[in-house]
Design an enzyme around this catalytic site. Structure first.
Site, PDB file in Angstrom:
ATOM      1  CG  ASN A   1       0.760   0.329  -0.851  1.00  0.00           C
ATOM      2  OD1 ASN A   1      -0.196  -0.706  -1.184  1.00  0.00           O
ATOM      3  ND2 ASN A   1      -0.137   1.489  -0.084  1.00  0.00           N
ATOM      4  CD1 TRP A   2       3.385  -1.643  -6.445  1.00  0.00           C
ATOM      5  CD2 TRP A   2       2.693  -3.667  -7.610  1.00  0.00           C
ATOM      6  NE1 TRP A   2       4.168  -2.467  -7.148  1.00  0.00           N
ATOM      7  CE2 TRP A   2       3.912  -3.394  -7.960  1.00  0.00           C
ATOM      8  CE3 TRP A   2       1.784  -4.639  -8.253  1.00  0.00           C
ATOM      9  CZ2 TRP A   2       4.515  -4.459  -8.780  1.00  0.00           C
ATOM     10  CZ3 TRP A   2       2.555  -5.629  -8.984  1.00  0.00           C
ATOM     11  CH2 TRP A   2       3.691  -5.460  -9.262  1.00  0.00           C
ATOM     12  CE  LYS A   3      -1.015   4.092  -2.483  1.00  0.00           C
ATOM     13  NZ  LYS A   3      -1.324   5.394  -1.763  1.00  0.00           N
TER      14      LYS A   3
ATOM     15  CG  HIS B   1      -1.663   2.346   3.794  1.00  0.00           C
ATOM     16  ND1 HIS B   1      -2.585   3.587   3.414  1.00  0.00           N
ATOM     17  CD2 HIS B   1      -0.364   2.671   3.359  1.00  0.00           C
ATOM     18  CE1 HIS B   1      -2.124   3.994   2.331  1.00  0.00           C
ATOM     19  NE2 HIS B   1      -0.510   3.716   2.363  1.00  0.00           N
TER      20      HIS B   1
ATOM     21  CD  GLU C   1      -4.221   5.010   0.643  1.00  0.00           C
ATOM     22  OE1 GLU C   1      -4.040   3.843   0.174  1.00  0.00           O
ATOM     23  OE2 GLU C   1      -3.453   6.041   0.163  1.00  0.00           O
TER      24      GLU C   1
ATOM     25  CD  GLU D   1       3.241   5.369   4.353  1.00  0.00           C
ATOM     26  OE1 GLU D   1       3.873   5.265   3.265  1.00  0.00           O
ATOM     27  OE2 GLU D   1       1.995   4.661   4.336  1.00  0.00           O
TER      28      GLU D   1
ATOM     29  CB  SER E   1       4.852  12.394  -2.033  1.00  0.00           C
ATOM     30  OG  SER E   1       3.556  12.511  -2.187  1.00  0.00           O
TER      31      SER E   1
ATOM     32  N   GLY F   1       4.156   4.507  -2.687  1.00  0.00           N
ATOM     33  CA  GLY F   1       2.995   4.263  -3.382  1.00  0.00           C
ATOM     34  C   GLY F   1       3.248   4.588  -4.916  1.00  0.00           C
ATOM     35  N   GLY F   2       2.667   6.000  -5.362  1.00  0.00           N
ATOM     36  CA  GLY F   2       2.581   6.242  -6.701  1.00  0.00           C
ATOM     37  C   GLY F   2       3.810   5.826  -7.454  1.00  0.00           C
TER      38      GLY F   2
END
Ligand code: PEP
Length: 251
Positions: free
Chosen positions: A10-12, A96, A98, A168, A214, A235-236
């Site tokens: 997920n590149w957000k 998600h 967010e 998540e 993470s 994500g990151g």
């Protein structure tokens, strides 16, 4: 049942078109050697055309980060399933954390998005997870059950490959704090049983349940060793070609 693992990035709201093109290209070799795994990336909607072009002909699957239920219409700021499909997406994240916590998307909205995605032939990746306070209070399973049941109200699927679930825990997203493999496995077993209850046992045993929060190259093997963890949502660490390639080729 043997489930085909999915490693999703997920590149957000990150990258520009130059960086996105390069990152997508750099991931092609790792995805090609992933064997019996699916690899998906979800760039922001504006980057989808560039990334679609970069991964054309590769094994990388494209996904949206969210999706509206309607085919088109007065829905300012939204992306329709048809728009995602036209750009080559096969999947879309829905619910998600967010979206739930920054943009106040509630279970009713998530249910509508899910229903629309399915109706138009996109595979939803339904994200759910508890906040830290809920875990501390022993409410994890109650919250997850509410999220799953309400997302799936009036939803029926004909086979287990039509829907993907991503567990998540909110306290693990972007915090560097991964759930232990035991915590994740315990939740995945619980979610699989619930899916069996909501749909049926065949769908439950075939449905893919991803873990997200993470995930790093170093934590990947232990997670994937668990019986009910069928892949990861990252994500990151998905924003860096080296780390995401290591995650993809973890074994
Ligand atoms: C995510 O955004 O879905 C996620 C799991 O992020 P991170 O890997 O950075 O925790």
């Amino acid at each position: 049942m043997k489930r085909r693992p999915l490693i999703a990035g997920n590149w957000k709201m990150h990258l520009d078109s130059v960086k996105a093109r390069q990152l997508a290209r750099d991931l092609i070799p790792a995805a090609a050697s992933a064997g019996n795994y699916d690899v998906m990336i979800a760039p922001s909607p504006t980057l989808l055309p560039v990334v679609a072009e970069a991964v054309r002909g590769s094994t990388i699957i494209l996904g949206g980060q969210n999706v509206c239920w309607a085919a088109q219409g007065a829905f300012t700021g939204e992306t329709s399933p048809a728009m995602l499909l036209e750009l080559g997406c096969r999947m879309a994240l829905i619910g998600h954390s967010e979206r739930r916590h920054i943009f106040a998307e509630d279970d009713r909205l998530i249910n509508k998005r899910l229903s629309g995605a399915l109706e138009h032939g996109l595979i939803p990746i339904l994200c759910l997870g508890e906040m830290l306070e809920a875990r501390r209070q022993g409410l994890t399973f109650k919250i997850l059950e509410e999220q799953l049941r309400s997302a799936l109200i009036n939803i029926s699927i004909t086979s287990s490959d039509k829907l993907i679930i991503a567990y998540e825990p909110v306290w693990a997203i972007g915090t560097g704090q991964t759930a232990t493999t035991e915590q994740a496995q315990e939740v995945h077993v619980f979610l699989r049983q619930l899916i069996g209850d909501i749909f049926d046992k065949t769908i439950a045993s075939g449905i893919r349940i991803l873990y997200g929060g993470s995930v790093k190259p170093e934590t990947m093997a232990a997670l994937m060793y668990q019986n009910d963890i069928d892949g990861v949502l990252v994500g990151g660490a998905a924003l860096n070609a080296e780390s995401f390639s290591k995650i993809i080729n973890y074994s």
